[in-house]
Design a protein around this motif. Structure first.
Motif, PDB file in Angstrom:
ATOM      1  N   PHE A 182       0.863  -1.182   0.000  1.00 18.55           N
ATOM      2  CA  PHE A 182       0.000   0.000   0.000  1.00 18.55           C
ATOM      3  C   PHE A 182       0.903   1.238   0.000  1.00 18.55           C
ATOM      4  O   PHE A 182       1.877   1.292   0.755  1.00 18.55           O
ATOM      5  CB  PHE A 182      -0.910   0.013   1.228  1.00 18.55           C
ATOM      6  CG  PHE A 182      -1.868  -1.147   1.284  1.00 18.55           C
ATOM      7  CD1 PHE A 182      -3.141  -1.025   0.754  1.00 18.55           C
ATOM      8  CD2 PHE A 182      -1.485  -2.346   1.845  1.00 18.55           C
ATOM      9  CE1 PHE A 182      -4.023  -2.101   0.786  1.00 18.55           C
ATOM     10  CE2 PHE A 182      -2.363  -3.429   1.892  1.00 18.55           C
ATOM     11  CZ  PHE A 182      -3.631  -3.295   1.361  1.00 18.55           C
ATOM     12  N   THR A 183       0.587   2.212  -0.811  1.00 17.30           N
ATOM     13  CA  THR A 183       1.433   3.387  -0.930  1.00 17.30           C
ATOM     14  C   THR A 183       0.647   4.673  -0.739  1.00 17.30           C
ATOM     15  O   THR A 183      -0.533   4.753  -1.081  1.00 17.30           O
ATOM     16  CB  THR A 183       2.117   3.451  -2.311  1.00 17.30           C
ATOM     17  OG1 THR A 183       1.118   3.473  -3.340  1.00 17.30           O
ATOM     18  CG2 THR A 183       3.042   2.260  -2.513  1.00 17.30           C
ATOM     19  N   SER A 184       1.325   5.667  -0.172  1.00 12.27           N
ATOM     20  CA  SER A 184       0.794   7.030  -0.096  1.00 12.27           C
ATOM     21  C   SER A 184       1.854   7.982  -0.617  1.00 12.27           C
ATOM     22  O   SER A 184       3.018   7.910  -0.206  1.00 12.27           O
ATOM     23  CB  SER A 184       0.436   7.421   1.340  1.00 12.27           C
ATOM     24  OG  SER A 184      -0.781   6.845   1.750  1.00 12.27           O
ATOM     25  N   ASP A 185       1.454   8.846  -1.528  1.00 12.27           N
ATOM     26  CA  ASP A 185       2.338   9.933  -1.929  1.00 12.27           C
ATOM     27  C   ASP A 185       1.831  11.225  -1.307  1.00 12.27           C
ATOM     28  O   ASP A 185       0.713  11.289  -0.808  1.00 12.27           O
ATOM     29  CB  ASP A 185       2.413  10.046  -3.456  1.00 12.27           C
ATOM     30  CG  ASP A 185       1.132  10.614  -4.058  1.00 12.27           C
ATOM     31  OD1 ASP A 185       0.056  10.044  -3.787  1.00 12.27           O
ATOM     32  OD2 ASP A 185       1.192  11.618  -4.774  1.00 12.27           O
ATOM     33  N   LEU A 186       2.670  12.236  -1.343  1.00 13.22           N
ATOM     34  CA  LEU A 186       2.348  13.524  -0.743  1.00 13.22           C
ATOM     35  C   LEU A 186       2.126  14.551  -1.845  1.00 13.22           C
ATOM     36  O   LEU A 186       2.766  14.489  -2.897  1.00 13.22           O
ATOM     37  CB  LEU A 186       3.493  13.988   0.158  1.00 13.22           C
ATOM     38  CG  LEU A 186       4.032  12.946   1.144  1.00 13.22           C
ATOM     39  CD1 LEU A 186       5.312  13.452   1.780  1.00 13.22           C
ATOM     40  CD2 LEU A 186       2.988  12.622   2.201  1.00 13.22           C
ATOM     41  N   VAL A 187       1.235  15.497  -1.617  1.00 12.35           N
ATOM     42  CA  VAL A 187       1.140  16.638  -2.514  1.00 12.35           C
ATOM     43  C   VAL A 187       2.341  17.514  -2.175  1.00 12.35           C
ATOM     44  O   VAL A 187       2.333  18.261  -1.201  1.00 12.35           O
ATOM     45  CB  VAL A 187      -0.191  17.391  -2.347  1.00 12.35           C
ATOM     46  CG1 VAL A 187      -0.219  18.621  -3.244  1.00 12.35           C
ATOM     47  CG2 VAL A 187      -1.363  16.472  -2.704  1.00 12.35           C
ATOM     48  N   CYS A 188       3.360  17.377  -2.975  1.00 12.85           N
ATOM     49  CA  CYS A 188       4.708  17.848  -2.631  1.00 12.85           C
ATOM     50  C   CYS A 188       4.981  19.216  -3.250  1.00 12.85           C
ATOM     51  O   CYS A 188       4.790  19.419  -4.454  1.00 12.85           O
ATOM     52  CB  CYS A 188       5.715  16.811  -3.131  1.00 12.85           C
ATOM     53  SG  CYS A 188       7.435  17.231  -2.861  1.00 12.85           S
ATOM     54  N   HIS A 189       5.469  20.138  -2.434  1.00 21.21           N
ATOM     55  CA  HIS A 189       5.858  21.471  -2.921  1.00 21.21           C
ATOM     56  C   HIS A 189       7.236  21.429  -3.563  1.00 21.21           C
ATOM     57  O   HIS A 189       7.593  22.293  -4.361  1.00 21.21           O
ATOM     58  CB  HIS A 189       5.847  22.458  -1.749  1.00 21.21           C
ATOM     59  CG  HIS A 189       6.085  23.873  -2.143  1.00 21.21           C
ATOM     60  ND1 HIS A 189       5.143  24.641  -2.795  1.00 21.21           N
ATOM     61  CD2 HIS A 189       7.176  24.683  -2.001  1.00 21.21           C
ATOM     62  CE1 HIS A 189       5.621  25.841  -3.018  1.00 21.21           C
ATOM     63  NE2 HIS A 189       6.854  25.895  -2.549  1.00 21.21           N
ATOM     64  N   GLY A 190       8.015  20.401  -3.212  1.00 19.44           N
ATOM     65  CA  GLY A 190       9.385  20.274  -3.694  1.00 19.44           C
ATOM     66  C   GLY A 190      10.295  19.857  -2.549  1.00 19.44           C
ATOM     67  O   GLY A 190       9.896  19.880  -1.387  1.00 19.44           O
ATOM     68  N   VAL A 191      11.515  19.458  -2.880  1.00 22.44           N
ATOM     69  CA  VAL A 191      12.448  19.012  -1.831  1.00 22.44           C
ATOM     70  C   VAL A 191      13.633  19.977  -1.732  1.00 22.44           C
ATOM     71  O   VAL A 191      14.372  20.173  -2.689  1.00 22.44           O
ATOM     72  CB  VAL A 191      12.950  17.573  -2.090  1.00 22.44           C
ATOM     73  CG1 VAL A 191      11.831  16.583  -1.841  1.00 22.44           C
ATOM     74  CG2 VAL A 191      13.492  17.384  -3.494  1.00 22.44           C
ATOM     75  N   PRO A 192      13.804  20.606  -0.573  1.00 27.23           N
ATOM     76  CA  PRO A 192      14.938  21.513  -0.364  1.00 27.23           C
ATOM     77  C   PRO A 192      16.249  20.760  -0.181  1.00 27.23           C
ATOM     78  O   PRO A 192      16.281  19.539   0.000  1.00 27.23           O
ATOM     79  CB  PRO A 192      14.559  22.273   0.908  1.00 27.23           C
ATOM     80  CG  PRO A 192      13.115  22.010   1.122  1.00 27.23           C
ATOM     81  CD  PRO A 192      12.865  20.657   0.537  1.00 27.23           C
ATOM     82  N   SER A 193      17.309  21.521  -0.177  1.00 30.52           N
ATOM     83  CA  SER A 193      18.659  20.978  -0.098  1.00 30.52           C
ATOM     84  C   SER A 193      19.016  20.456   1.287  1.00 30.52           C
ATOM     85  O   SER A 193      18.829  21.149   2.288  1.00 30.52           O
ATOM     86  CB  SER A 193      19.658  22.073  -0.495  1.00 30.52           C
ATOM     87  OG  SER A 193      20.971  21.745  -0.101  1.00 30.52           O
ATOM     88  N   ARG A 194      19.564  19.264   1.341  1.00 33.12           N
ATOM     89  CA  ARG A 194      20.076  18.695   2.585  1.00 33.12           C
ATOM     90  C   ARG A 194      21.225  19.549   3.115  1.00 33.12           C
ATOM     91  O   ARG A 194      21.406  19.718   4.313  1.00 33.12           O
ATOM     92  CB  ARG A 194      20.556  17.266   2.357  1.00 33.12           C
ATOM     93  CG  ARG A 194      19.504  16.322   1.861  1.00 33.12           C
ATOM     94  CD  ARG A 194      20.065  14.998   1.326  1.00 33.12           C
ATOM     95  NE  ARG A 194      20.757  14.243   2.359  1.00 33.12           N
ATOM     96  CZ  ARG A 194      22.074  14.087   2.399  1.00 33.12           C
ATOM     97  NH1 ARG A 194      22.847  14.624   1.482  1.00 33.12           N
ATOM     98  NH2 ARG A 194      22.614  13.359   3.355  1.00 33.12           N
TER      99      ARG A 194
END
Length: 404
Positions: A182-194
């Motif tokens: 079972f999977t859930s994705d996120l309504v993602c704004h984007g991924v910032p820098s580590r």
């Protein structure tokens, strides 16, 4: 061969590490670039040109989409303790608890002891607290896809949560359907820098003469249900101190939300569509108070927007819905209030300059994205004090209702 290897264009790689994990020759390694993002490096002497890395790449393979029309719901867990500790309506925790109670395991993003974000495997309810809450930094997938596959082959029920590209990468890596996934994705704004998050953390530690042990990007204790509150725990002489507000944390958040510290692939994200890659999509149901729903009195505690995308998602929802309060939501309204369901985040007009400031002129970075403002500071602490004083909060809410 994966497209990034030919183009060397950062937008052609989302950093999911599926290519690295699928390569049986170990010809691909992920290396961190100057901005703090992982990109694949190929040892061509070991590569046999099998093409598997191309087939599992979410940025160039055929996208996995559910053909069903999603069902849009606003939802909130009935468990007030879970709700209080969740970023929005507590739906992730509700699904995760259900999975573990059925003997399953949960995969999601958590901070390590050194405050590096990575995906981990949890098989007990107590451990779910590590996965709960929004985390505005890219998670390191390491060998997670391989671990998920091993669990699935052992017939263990698996609940995997990640960004849309991570979910797509997992499904392409598995190369077949598993009924126990079972999977859930996120309504993602984007991924910032580590790397920028690491820089902010190190400056906070130096300023407070401490070691950070926990970080919460959206703590309801600090700012209620909102998108801009941040907090951290820090250890000084083995004592815990709660850091409520700091300009450095504000600067990181504003640089992120303005689109200036995200991965290049996020600006051309192919997953910004209501046709999602997962069984259930998780998001915030912003502005739910505008609608005539069951949340008129409770929306301030946080409400989730969920999209049920597949038959498997419907079956899972039917198993947990009695633990929630929910209402059906209009699709167009939901997309209007969650723009990343329709389009990718825009690249900020200071992106390259922001990285230079954050890594080479940190005081300027903070002043640029979190300028000093006595008015804003006083307003924040007044709201914080009222929110955490039951009598004052009750008076404030009563006054607000009278004014309406």
């Amino acid at each position: 061969m994966i497209k990034y290897h030919h183009t060397n264009e950062p937008k052609d790689c989302c950093g999911c590490r599926a290519c690295e994990q699928i390569c049986s020759r170990h010809a691909i390694t992920m290396q961190e670039n100057a901005e703090g993002y992982y990109y694949p490096v190929i040892d061509e002497s070991s590569c046999v040109d099998c093409g598997l890395c191309e087939k599992v790449c979410p940025m160039q393979a055929n996208q996995i989409e559910n053909t069903n029309q999603p069902i849009f719901l606003a939802a909130q867990t009935k468990d007030k303790n879970i709700l209080k500790k969740s970023s929005s309506g507590g739906m992730f925790t509700q699904i995760a608890i259900h999975t573990i109670q059925q003997g399953g395991v949960v995969y999601g993003a958590a901070f390590s002891e050194s405050m590096e974000l990575r995906h981990i495997r949890i098989d007990n309810i107590e451990g779910l607290s590590q996965l709960r809450g929004s985390k505005y930094v890219q998670s390191n997938m390491s060998n997670i896809y391989s671990m998920v596959k091993e669990d699935l082959q052992r017939l263990t029920k698996v609940y995997f949560v990640g960004t849309p590209c991570q979910v797509c990468g997992l499904k392409l890596f598995l190369r077949k359907e598993y009924t126990n996934l079972f999977t859930s994705d996120l309504v993602c704004h984007g991924v910032p820098s580590r790397k920028i998050f690491r820089t902010v953390r190190e400056h906070l530690e130096k300023k407070g003469n401490m070691q950070m042990t926990k970080y919460s990007f959206r703590d309801k204790h600090v700012g209620g249900w909102s998108c801009s509150s941040s907090s951290s725990y820090k250890s000084i002489s083995k004592k815990q101190k709660y850091l409520v507000k700091d300009r450095q944390m504000d600067a990181y958040y504003h640089a992120f939300i303005s689109g200036n510290i995200m991965r290049y692939s996020c600006y051309e994200c192919p997953f910004t569509s209501p046709n999602r890659v997962s069984d259930i999509t998780l998001a915030d149901c912003w502005n739910i108070q505008e609608l005539d729903t069951k949340f008129k009195e409770t929306y301030r505690e946080g409400v989730s927007l969920i999209l049920i995308n597949s038959e498997r998602g419907k079956a899972l929802w039917n198993e947990i819905k009695d633990h929630t309060v929910f209402d059906h939501i209009d699709k167009d309204w939901a997309m209007k209030n969650n723009p990343q369901l329709a389009s990718a985040s825009h690249k900020g007009n200071m992106r390259e300059r922001t990285y230079d400031m954050a890594l080479n002129d940190y005081p300027l970075f903070v002043d640029t994205f979190a300028p000093k403002s006595l008015k804003k500071t006083l307003k924040f602490y007044l709201a914080y004090y009222i929110r955490n004083n039951a009598a004052l909060y009750s008076i404030a809410q009563h006054t607000k209702r009278l004014l309406k």
